[in-house]
Design a protein around this motif. Structure first.
Motif, short mmCIF file in Angstrom:
data_model
loop_
_atom_site.label_atom_id
_atom_site.label_comp_id
_atom_site.label_asym_id
_atom_site.label_seq_id
_atom_site.Cartn_x
_atom_site.Cartn_y
_atom_site.Cartn_z
N UNK A 2 87.74 -9.32 84.33
CA UNK A 2 88.56 -8.27 83.75
C UNK A 2 89.98 -8.79 83.52
N UNK A 3 90.66 -8.29 82.48
CA UNK A 3 92.00 -8.79 82.14
C UNK A 3 93.04 -8.21 83.10
N UNK A 4 92.98 -8.66 84.35
CA UNK A 4 93.87 -8.13 85.36
C UNK A 4 95.33 -8.40 85.01
N UNK A 5 95.61 -9.62 84.59
CA UNK A 5 97.01 -9.98 84.32
C UNK A 5 97.59 -9.18 83.16
N UNK A 6 96.80 -9.02 82.10
CA UNK A 6 97.27 -8.24 80.96
C UNK A 6 97.49 -6.78 81.31
N UNK A 7 96.54 -6.23 82.06
CA UNK A 7 96.67 -4.83 82.47
C UNK A 7 97.87 -4.62 83.39
N UNK A 8 98.07 -5.58 84.29
CA UNK A 8 99.21 -5.48 85.21
C UNK A 8 100.53 -5.48 84.45
N UNK A 9 100.65 -6.37 83.47
CA UNK A 9 101.88 -6.41 82.66
C UNK A 9 102.10 -5.09 81.93
N UNK A 21 104.87 -0.52 92.40
CA UNK A 21 103.43 -0.43 92.15
C UNK A 21 102.66 -0.87 93.39
N UNK A 22 101.76 0.01 93.85
CA UNK A 22 100.76 -0.36 94.84
C UNK A 22 99.46 -0.57 94.06
N UNK A 23 99.02 -1.80 93.96
CA UNK A 23 97.80 -2.12 93.22
C UNK A 23 96.60 -1.82 94.12
N UNK A 24 95.80 -0.84 93.73
CA UNK A 24 94.69 -0.39 94.57
C UNK A 24 93.49 -1.32 94.33
N UNK A 209 108.46 7.30 93.71
CA UNK A 209 109.03 5.95 93.93
C UNK A 209 107.93 4.91 94.10
N UNK A 210 106.68 5.37 94.18
CA UNK A 210 105.58 4.46 94.45
C UNK A 210 104.32 5.02 93.81
N UNK A 211 103.71 4.28 92.90
CA UNK A 211 102.48 4.74 92.24
C UNK A 211 101.32 3.87 92.71
N UNK A 212 100.16 4.49 92.86
CA UNK A 212 98.96 3.82 93.37
C UNK A 212 97.97 3.69 92.22
N UNK A 213 97.85 2.50 91.68
CA UNK A 213 97.05 2.31 90.47
C UNK A 213 96.00 1.24 90.70
N UNK A 214 94.74 1.59 90.44
CA UNK A 214 93.65 0.65 90.61
C UNK A 214 92.87 0.42 89.35
N UNK A 215 92.20 1.46 88.87
CA UNK A 215 91.28 1.32 87.73
C UNK A 215 91.98 0.77 86.49
N UNK A 216 93.20 1.23 86.21
CA UNK A 216 93.91 0.79 85.01
C UNK A 216 94.30 -0.68 85.08
N UNK A 217 94.25 -1.28 86.27
CA UNK A 217 94.54 -2.71 86.42
C UNK A 217 93.26 -3.51 86.56
N UNK A 218 92.40 -3.07 87.48
CA UNK A 218 91.24 -3.89 87.86
C UNK A 218 89.94 -3.46 87.20
N UNK A 219 89.95 -2.33 86.47
CA UNK A 219 88.73 -1.87 85.85
C UNK A 219 87.88 -1.06 86.81
N UNK A 220 86.66 -0.72 86.39
CA UNK A 220 85.76 0.05 87.26
C UNK A 220 85.51 -0.68 88.56
N UNK A 221 85.35 0.08 89.62
CA UNK A 221 85.16 -0.54 90.94
C UNK A 221 83.83 -1.28 91.03
N UNK A 222 83.84 -2.36 91.78
CA UNK A 222 82.64 -3.15 92.02
C UNK A 222 82.15 -2.82 93.43
N UNK A 223 81.14 -1.97 93.53
CA UNK A 223 80.68 -1.53 94.86
C UNK A 223 79.68 -2.54 95.42
#
Length: 223
Positions: A2-9, A21-24, A209-223
């Motif tokens: 997944x394009x983690x770096x692009x999404x993070x930027x 940013x708290x990357x979930x 002051x702090x946002x918790x973002x996972x899916x928008x950075x890392x994509x769907x979760x890998x269970x």
């Protein structure tokens, strides 16, 4: 991958100054965390004791791990050695256990008190009145290994942006009340942790002051 770096930027470019940013990263592989780390991200959120322990062992030691989600008291002792912040303290019982285990580990653990404002029974957290009562009782003042650094909450999982905004604003107003009443001279009480992948842009307009973002950075979760 997944394009983690692009999404993070993309995410970071939308966050105003003063919002962290708290990357979930829960349920995502270590290599995704490494990709974000290589771009300068240092704060990651996990919610399972075994998963966070393995990642802590595998990954760079300057990562700041936040425990997010509901924490059972019997799990506290396992995460205290390496957690930086526990974001969802929802009872005095849990606060006492964190103090007890942090004392054993000779650490001071930062915590956020979790508010329950959303109109959903499935959400955890303290009602504003319960939070007022916990702080008024004052037991927390004698805890030397816990530092209350602010509040966190989750808005209702709805499409109504006005309702979401209203809930964030209620939380922001309550933060001001608690700050003025109990932490006026404590600079470490400064965090307002609200906003996730679907609603963080609303949250930052309502003093997060702090946002918790996972899916928008890392994509769907890998269970």
């Amino acid at each position: 991958m997944y394009d983690v770096k692009g999404n993070l930027h993309t995410i970071l470019s939308t966050l105003p100054e003063g919002v962290r940013l708290v990357a979930i990263s829960k349920y995502h592989p270590a290599e995704y965390i490494v990709a974000a780390y290589e771009e300068g991200q240092r704060v990651f959120g996990e919610s399972h004791e075994q998963e966070i322990r393995l990642k802590h062992e595998q990954l760079p030691k300057d990562i700041e791990w936040h425990f997010i989600g509901h924490l059972q008291t019997n799990k506290v002792r396992y995460i205290v050695p390496y957690i930086s912040m526990i974001e969802a303290v929802d009872s005095l019982k849990l606060l006492r256990e964190i103090e007890k285990q942090a004392a054993k580990a000779n650490r001071v653990i930062k915590v956020l008190l979790e508010l329950h404002i959303a109109e959903e029974a499935t959400k955890y957290g303290l009602t504003p009145d319960a939070c007022r009562q916990l702080l008024a009782d004052g037991e927390w003042r004698n805890m030397e290994h816990v530092r209350i650094c602010g509040l966190m909450m989750m808005a209702s999982n709805v499409d109504d942006e006005q309702q979401i905004a209203s809930e964030f604003e209620q939380a922001a107003d309550f933060f001001d009340e608690v700050k003025d009443t109990y932490f006026a001279d404590d600079d470490s009480f400064c965090e307002r942790s609200w906003g996730m992948s679907d609603d963080y842009t609303i949250a930052v307009r309502h003093r997060s002051t702090m946002v918790r973002i996972g899916t928008a950075i890392f994509g769907p979760r890998v269970y």
